[in-house]
Design a protein around this motif. Structure first.
Motif, PDB file in Angstrom:
ATOM      1  N   ARG A   1      42.543  40.793   0.832  1.00 13.75           N
ATOM      2  CA  ARG A   1      40.923  40.950   0.609  1.00 13.75           C
ATOM      3  C   ARG A   1      40.540  40.739  -0.802  1.00 13.75           C
ATOM      4  O   ARG A   1      39.532  40.954  -1.428  1.00 13.75           O
ATOM      5  CB  ARG A   1      40.424  42.442   1.092  1.00 13.75           C
ATOM      6  CG  ARG A   1      40.565  42.866   2.410  1.00 13.75           C
ATOM      7  CD  ARG A   1      39.740  44.073   2.766  1.00 13.75           C
ATOM      8  NE  ARG A   1      38.460  43.986   2.577  1.00 13.75           N
ATOM      9  CZ  ARG A   1      37.991  45.144   2.312  1.00 13.75           C
ATOM     10  NH1 ARG A   1      38.371  46.454   2.555  1.00 13.75           N
ATOM     11  NH2 ARG A   1      36.591  45.480   2.021  1.00 13.75           N
ATOM     12  N   HIS A   2      41.481  40.044  -1.512  1.00  9.58           N
ATOM     13  CA  HIS A   2      41.357  39.682  -2.849  1.00  9.58           C
ATOM     14  C   HIS A   2      41.423  38.039  -3.253  1.00  9.58           C
ATOM     15  O   HIS A   2      42.309  37.671  -2.846  1.00  9.58           O
ATOM     16  CB  HIS A   2      42.590  40.415  -3.861  1.00  9.58           C
ATOM     17  CG  HIS A   2      42.376  40.161  -5.392  1.00  9.58           C
ATOM     18  ND1 HIS A   2      41.402  40.685  -6.071  1.00  9.58           N
ATOM     19  CD2 HIS A   2      43.131  39.569  -6.113  1.00  9.58           C
ATOM     20  CE1 HIS A   2      41.469  40.050  -7.196  1.00  9.58           C
ATOM     21  NE2 HIS A   2      42.406  39.485  -7.332  1.00  9.58           N
TER      22      HIS A   2
ATOM     23  N   SER B   1      36.487  39.394  -0.314  1.00  2.90           N
ATOM     24  CA  SER B   1      36.723  40.669   0.500  1.00  2.90           C
ATOM     25  C   SER B   1      36.101  40.971   1.687  1.00  2.90           C
ATOM     26  O   SER B   1      36.520  41.773   2.476  1.00  2.90           O
ATOM     27  CB  SER B   1      36.105  41.710  -0.465  1.00  2.90           C
ATOM     28  OG  SER B   1      36.818  41.741  -1.906  1.00  2.90           O
TER      29      SER B   1
ATOM     30  N   ARG C   1      34.124  46.901  -6.502  1.00  2.00           N
ATOM     31  CA  ARG C   1      35.076  46.052  -6.749  1.00  2.00           C
ATOM     32  C   ARG C   1      34.655  45.084  -7.794  1.00  2.00           C
ATOM     33  O   ARG C   1      35.327  44.379  -8.502  1.00  2.00           O
ATOM     34  CB  ARG C   1      35.352  45.095  -5.479  1.00  2.00           C
ATOM     35  CG  ARG C   1      36.046  46.068  -4.489  1.00  2.00           C
ATOM     36  CD  ARG C   1      36.195  45.418  -3.055  1.00  2.00           C
ATOM     37  NE  ARG C   1      36.822  46.089  -1.963  1.00  2.00           N
ATOM     38  CZ  ARG C   1      38.155  45.551  -1.583  1.00  2.00           C
ATOM     39  NH1 ARG C   1      38.781  44.680  -2.631  1.00  2.00           N
ATOM     40  NH2 ARG C   1      38.839  46.441  -0.826  1.00  2.00           N
TER      41      ARG C   1
END
Length: 353
Positions: free
Chosen positions: A135-136, A249, A322
């Motif tokens: 998710r990065h 993400s 984030r």
């Protein structure tokens, strides 16, 4: 008027724009670069266009698997395929995801790229690469991923639906507006960005009014190039930091996410640099920048809410957390976790932050 001191880097690239000329120019560029084994990257949806522009060229491999945000595992498969076929040139026909995959291959292989864009994404004019793992989403800058040549042909964008044309054009506007206050913003890239805003604001309504017309699509391709060149120099500002997190993400669609988030970042940042905000508004055909952008959004039916593209309200807090560590220190106004949460909530429901 005196100009602040700055250091500006201009990227070297051959750029061609001619409606209907893609096939002829691509052949000439392949000859100029002396390529004999082309890896042609185009999604299945773009296959007819790829067939049209690459007819008669020495294509050693056709690659059709293209995914937005360039998953790392896909990039690795494409790199291995390029090595197996001994590709000496990458040719892309498609949008930002297609160009992004070629950049991932070029990053490790150093094989040059010729990009033939079919959207207004602008990736073709930057040395920025991006890969998503889990998710990065990671991004970086390297000279090897800058396409050697870009060939713009507005007839290749005629099949791009009006809605996606608008979202893609707003992605270009986001490059321009972010460049007005990004970490590397300077008088040169701001001048390019303002012209990009003006051209895109003029071209997008023409595309909506006459989807089969060439004039508006030519303007949008030109504006997309200006937007990318300004962004390549200015770097990634708050808007792009937000959208990279949302895309990587939460797997949100790239162009639509940029279109939705843009007015909220503009509303946040413009008061911190009012002179630049005024210039943005004037380039959009008005004075107050947010109002001018809203008029354009209304005129072309731009996407308005993150909830419409798959973002969940419950994820706002996680997304803000984030984003906060990657907010540029040079952003013109202070950004905190509550500020980001308010901005994301406004973007989620289509309201104003």
């Amino acid at each position: 008027m005196p100009t602040d001191s700055f250091v500006h880097e201009t990227l070297g690239q051959r750029v061609i724009l001619e409606a209907g000329g893609a096939g002829r120019h691509l052949t000439a560029e392949v000859d100029r670069l002396g390529a004999a084994r082309i890896m042609l990257i185009a999604a299945e949806a773009e296959a007819p266009l790829a067939d049209r522009v690459a007819a008669g060229l020495p294509v050693a491999l056709r690659w059709t698997e293209v995914v937005q945000h360039v998953p790392a595992e896909l990039a690795e498969r494409a790199r291995e395929a390029a090595a197996r076929c001994r590709a000496d040139l990458l040719v892309t026909v498609g949008g930002g995801s297609t160009t992004g995959l070629a950049k991932a291959v070029a990053l490790t292989s150093r094989v040059p790229i010729i990009a033939v864009p079919t959207t207004y994404a602008g990736s073709e004019a930057t040395a920025v690469w991006g890969l998503t793992e889990g998710r990065h989403k990671s991004t970086g800058v390297h000279a090897s991923v800058l396409p050697a040549t870009v060939i713009y042909d507005s007839t290749l964008t005629l099949s791009l639906p009006v809605g996606l044309s608008v979202a893609s054009g707003f992605n270009g506007l986001a490059h321009c507006i972010d460049s007005m206050w990004a970490p590397g913003s300077d008088p040169i890239n701001r001048a390019l960005a303002l012209e990009g805003i003006r051209v895109l604001a003029a071209g997008l309504p023409k595309v909506v009014a006459d989807p089969s017309g060439i004039e508006g699509r030519d303007e949008c391709l030109y504006g997309a190039y200006l937007s990318a060149v300004s962004f390549a120099s200015a770097g990634s500002g708050l808007h792009h930091k937000i959208c990279h997190v949302l895309g990587g993400s939460y797997s949100l669609p790239h162009a639509e996410t940029h279109a939705i988030v843009l007015p909220h970042v503009l509303a946040l940042n413009a008061p911190g640099v009012p002179e630049r905000g005024l210039r943005i508004g004037q380039a959009l055909g008005g004075t107050e920048p947010v109002a001018a952008l809203d008029r354009l959004r209304e005129a072309v039916g731009a996407p308005r809410a993150l909830k419409d593209v798959g973002f969940e309200e419950a994820d706002i807090g996680d997304a803000a957390a984030r984003i906060l560590p990657v907010v540029p220190a040079s952003n013109p106004v202070a950004v905190s976790l509550p500020v980001l949460e308010d901005l994301l909530r406004a973007a989620w429901n289509g309201g104003r932050s």
